[in-house]
Structures are given as structure tokens and as C-alpha cells.
Write a protein that holds these residues in place. Sequence first.
Motif, short mmCIF file in Angstrom:
data_model
loop_
_atom_site.label_atom_id
_atom_site.label_comp_id
_atom_site.label_asym_id
_atom_site.label_seq_id
_atom_site.Cartn_x
_atom_site.Cartn_y
_atom_site.Cartn_z
N TYR A 160 -1.92 -7.29 25.44
CA TYR A 160 -2.31 -5.88 25.23
C TYR A 160 -3.82 -5.79 24.98
O TYR A 160 -4.34 -6.63 24.26
CB TYR A 160 -1.52 -5.32 24.05
N PRO A 161 -4.52 -4.80 25.46
CA PRO A 161 -4.05 -3.81 26.42
C PRO A 161 -3.99 -4.42 27.82
O PRO A 161 -4.88 -5.17 28.19
CB PRO A 161 -5.12 -2.72 26.34
N LEU A 163 0.72 1.73 24.59
CA LEU A 163 0.47 1.27 23.21
C LEU A 163 1.80 1.10 22.45
O LEU A 163 2.07 0.06 21.85
CB LEU A 163 -0.45 2.27 22.50
N TYR A 185 -3.79 -2.45 17.64
CA TYR A 185 -3.55 -1.52 18.76
C TYR A 185 -4.70 -0.56 19.05
O TYR A 185 -4.73 0.04 20.11
CB TYR A 185 -2.25 -0.73 18.51
N LEU A 221 -8.52 -1.98 21.98
CA LEU A 221 -8.71 -1.19 23.20
C LEU A 221 -10.14 -1.34 23.70
O LEU A 221 -11.06 -1.60 22.91
CB LEU A 221 -8.41 0.30 22.92
#
Length: 463
Positions: free
Chosen positions: A124-125, A216, A402, A406
Motif C-alpha cells: 500500500y498504496p 485505503l 495509511y 500516501l
Amino acid sequence: MKIYVVKNNRLLGVLEEKNNLFYFSYEDDIKLTGYLLGLKNKENESDELFPIFENLIPESEIVSSIKHEHGISNIIGILLHLSNNNGSFEFYNKKDFEALTLIENEIVAYESVKDEVLQSKYTYPNILKDYSFVNIEDNKLHPKELNKLAQDSAIGLSGVQYKFAVSLDHKKKEIQFTDNKNDLYFIKPYNKHRCTFKRRGNNDNYIPYLLINEHLFMTMARDFGFDIPYNAIIKEGVDYHYIIKRYDNYAGIKFDHTDFLTFIGKASKYKYDIKFNELKEHVFDLINEDDTLELYKFLVFSVIIGHGDLHAKNLSLIYKSSSLYEKELRLSPFYDIATTKIYGKNVDSRDIGLNIASRVKKFFNRKDLIEVAGKMTINKTLAESIIDEYALRFLNNFKNLYVDTLSNEIKSLPFYRLKGYGRSDTLEVVLLRYLENRKKDIKKYLDVEIKKEEKTTAQMLFE
Ligand SMILES: Nc1ncnc2c1ncn2[C@@H]1O[C@H](COP(=O)(O)OP(=O)(O)O)[C@@H](O)[C@H]1O
Ligand SMILES: [Mg+2]
């Protein structure tokens, strides 16, 4: 009109619509144990479309435009135009059916291929950079009809997202529209109308970055231990599209799954009106204790993140094997997870879209969640610890895992204030403000003592 219904690569029967009545009759060689939910007789008749089929029809506004384009005036005709049906269902008119060769597949147990099907160990991301679209024109991603329709109707968040099947080639970095019924992915393009803020005029449809939001929270669900399929986002213009791997297709072998609403036997428009007892009566008895606990954990997770779109079509059970006669069910992987709490008054502010507390209410408190646990025969101490652990894990990790991770490009995306006369925040600010608000609500309603996660207890639960 007559439609040939194929399931698990076998002709199951014929669906017919005549004078506002619906009929479904099974083929002679289909055994009773292969009969579908809600279609228990060899010949069936109803004055509304049987829920098992009705719930396969997307609620996207694009449906009315396909109907218009193809001059479909009845209800079942749309089934012939669906390209990414749930599970193994296929629908044909007489001519196409007769031209078809059906080869039965081997029977595979879902559990034995699940990890391979889901492929959820992405980082992630997961942004697909420099991927190109093949056979996907701008009008396929952003159909004009959709924008026009979106302007005429106030759209909510749910069940209505336009999507289509694609194949994904990581080596060639290509996302391709093939119209192949075995495509392993589908794409939800963002809706331009929802991410364009109008300086003058009505912004009731302003719901930007919905698919970044979905990526997310799908990832967060994975990190909490829930099964979810591989998913990714792709930038195009001002927003991001979303691509998700099908959880019901193993190299062409398809697994049927059915959403909770269909088990309850209701049509799509009732998906937000489901009460605990309906779930108990029609769903809980179909799954084992492990899945009941998993479901409870997911409900708690959803309340914590404010997954206001968790309604009875966003939860499903999947058949344990690809056999037409498989009767046993497990909880399916989870999908369509996002928070509704960052869009202000443009979407309903309730915690989850199910009425499972004893009274219909927008916000769940600790007592409600404990009561639900009791009704699901989950031990109270265990329920208490799930609530505390999940809440702390969410609060303590949201920013660093999270948001901070990004890209700057995503963090700095403009997010207009609904009453800001053109003033905007960034997506990062909006996400961090959401965290602060969740913190207050979690303290107030869930009565969780906010503290730094104690590694040992948290680890015990998540390992
Ligand atoms: N990864 C997937 N594989 C197979 N079927 C899926 C997957 N994700 C969703 N579905 C099915 O498709 C339906 C629509 O998907 P969903 O993500 O809920 O879209 P929407 O945002 O339009 O509600 C779901 O109700 C579910 O039955
Ligand atoms: Mg949905």
C-alpha cells in the motif's frame, strides 16, 4: 422474452417474462439439490423478478442508459447485457445459447485456491503507474450518459458505481477491455461529476476520491486480518480509478456467491433497511462459528471506520466449491469498503448501513455492539476486547500506515469545502480531521479508553 440461464457451465433453466409475470423452469437433468435460493419448484412463477436474478442487476445509472440504447422495455432483458456477472451465472438468448459449447469444469474447493485467487499481498498504496488502457476509450471510462444521468438524480454512495470487466497485464503494464467473460479484474472508473466542485451551483453530488478511499480501507481491512482481493488505483486526470481482482474466478473456474439481501429474499431497494433478526433468520444459520465471529469483527471494524455504506448487498456468502450442487457456504471475501464520514452532509452520516441495534439509530454505542455479540452468541469478554483492540489499532495506526505513506500527489489533492465558497483543504487534511473526529466518537460512543496500543495484547489478537 426467454433467457437461457447457465450456471457452473451447465444450462440450469429458462427465465421468462410475460405480461408482467416472471417464470423460471429448470432443465430436466438438474437435480432438486441444485435448485436456486427462492426457486424451489421445477416451475416457478412470481409477479416480481426473483431476487436471485434481480440482485445481479447493477444499480448503476448506466443500466437505464443500456436499456434505452438497446430498446429494452422489459425487466429481464438487461441480464443479456451484463458483462461481469456475479459468480458463474451467464445469460443468453436462444440464438446465442444454441451457438454455445458448454464444457463442465472440474470441481474445486474455494479454500484450496483462495490465496491464489485473492493475491492480496500488495504494498500500500498500490498505484499502477505508467499503465496504459487498451481498448478503453474515454467514453468507456466516463460514459456521457452517466454524467447526464448523475446530474438528474441525487446519487448516494452505494451499489451504483459504474464498473466493467478488464484484464490486467503487469508485464506489459496494460489494462485491457476484452469483453471476455473470463476477465479476472474489474475497474470502477471515478465519476467525473462527483469529483468536480462547482464554484457556482449545486454540489450535492461532490464525493471526490471515493476510490482512493476504497483502496485505503480495503487495505486496512486486509491488515486487520480480513480476506479481501487484490486492488489498486490508477491516476487519470483529476482523480483515481480503482481496479479489483475478482474473488470468484480461479482461472475460469467460477464460484457462486450470494449477498445477504438475496438470502433474506428482498429486492435491492431494501438493502439499507435490514434488521438483526432478518440476518439471524436467513444468514447466520448458514455459517459456522468461525465465520460468525469473523462477521462480528467486521461489523465492529465497520462501525469504527464509519463504513456507512455497509448494507445487505455489501456482504456475501460464497459456496465452498464450484459444484452446481454445493450447498455449504462460507463468508465471502469483503469488498466495497470505504468510509462515508469524510463527505459531510453529501452522504448519510450513519455508522453502518444496517439496522442491527435494537432500535434504529445512526450511531452505535458500546452497549449496542455488546448486545449484538450476545445475540450472535459471542462471548462478552471477547467482544469487549475486540472493540477495544480494533479501536486502538485504528486510532494508533491510521496516520502513519495509511496517510503518511500516501504519495505527495495524493496527499495534496484539493478537497473543496461544501460551504467554503471555493476554498479547499487537501485530502491529507481531510483524512487527519476524520481521524480526530473518529477519536472523539470512539471515546464518546464506544467508551474506549484512548491510549497507545499495548503491543503485547494487540499482537495476541492479531497473530
Ligand atoms: N472482487 C470481486 N469479485 C467478485 N465479485 C465482486 C467483487 N467485488 C464486488 N463483487 C460483487 O459485485 C457487487 C458490486 O460490487 P461493489 O464493490 O459492491 O460495487 P458498488 O460500489 O457499485 O456497490 C457486489 O455486491 C458483489 O456481489
Ligand atoms: Mg456495493
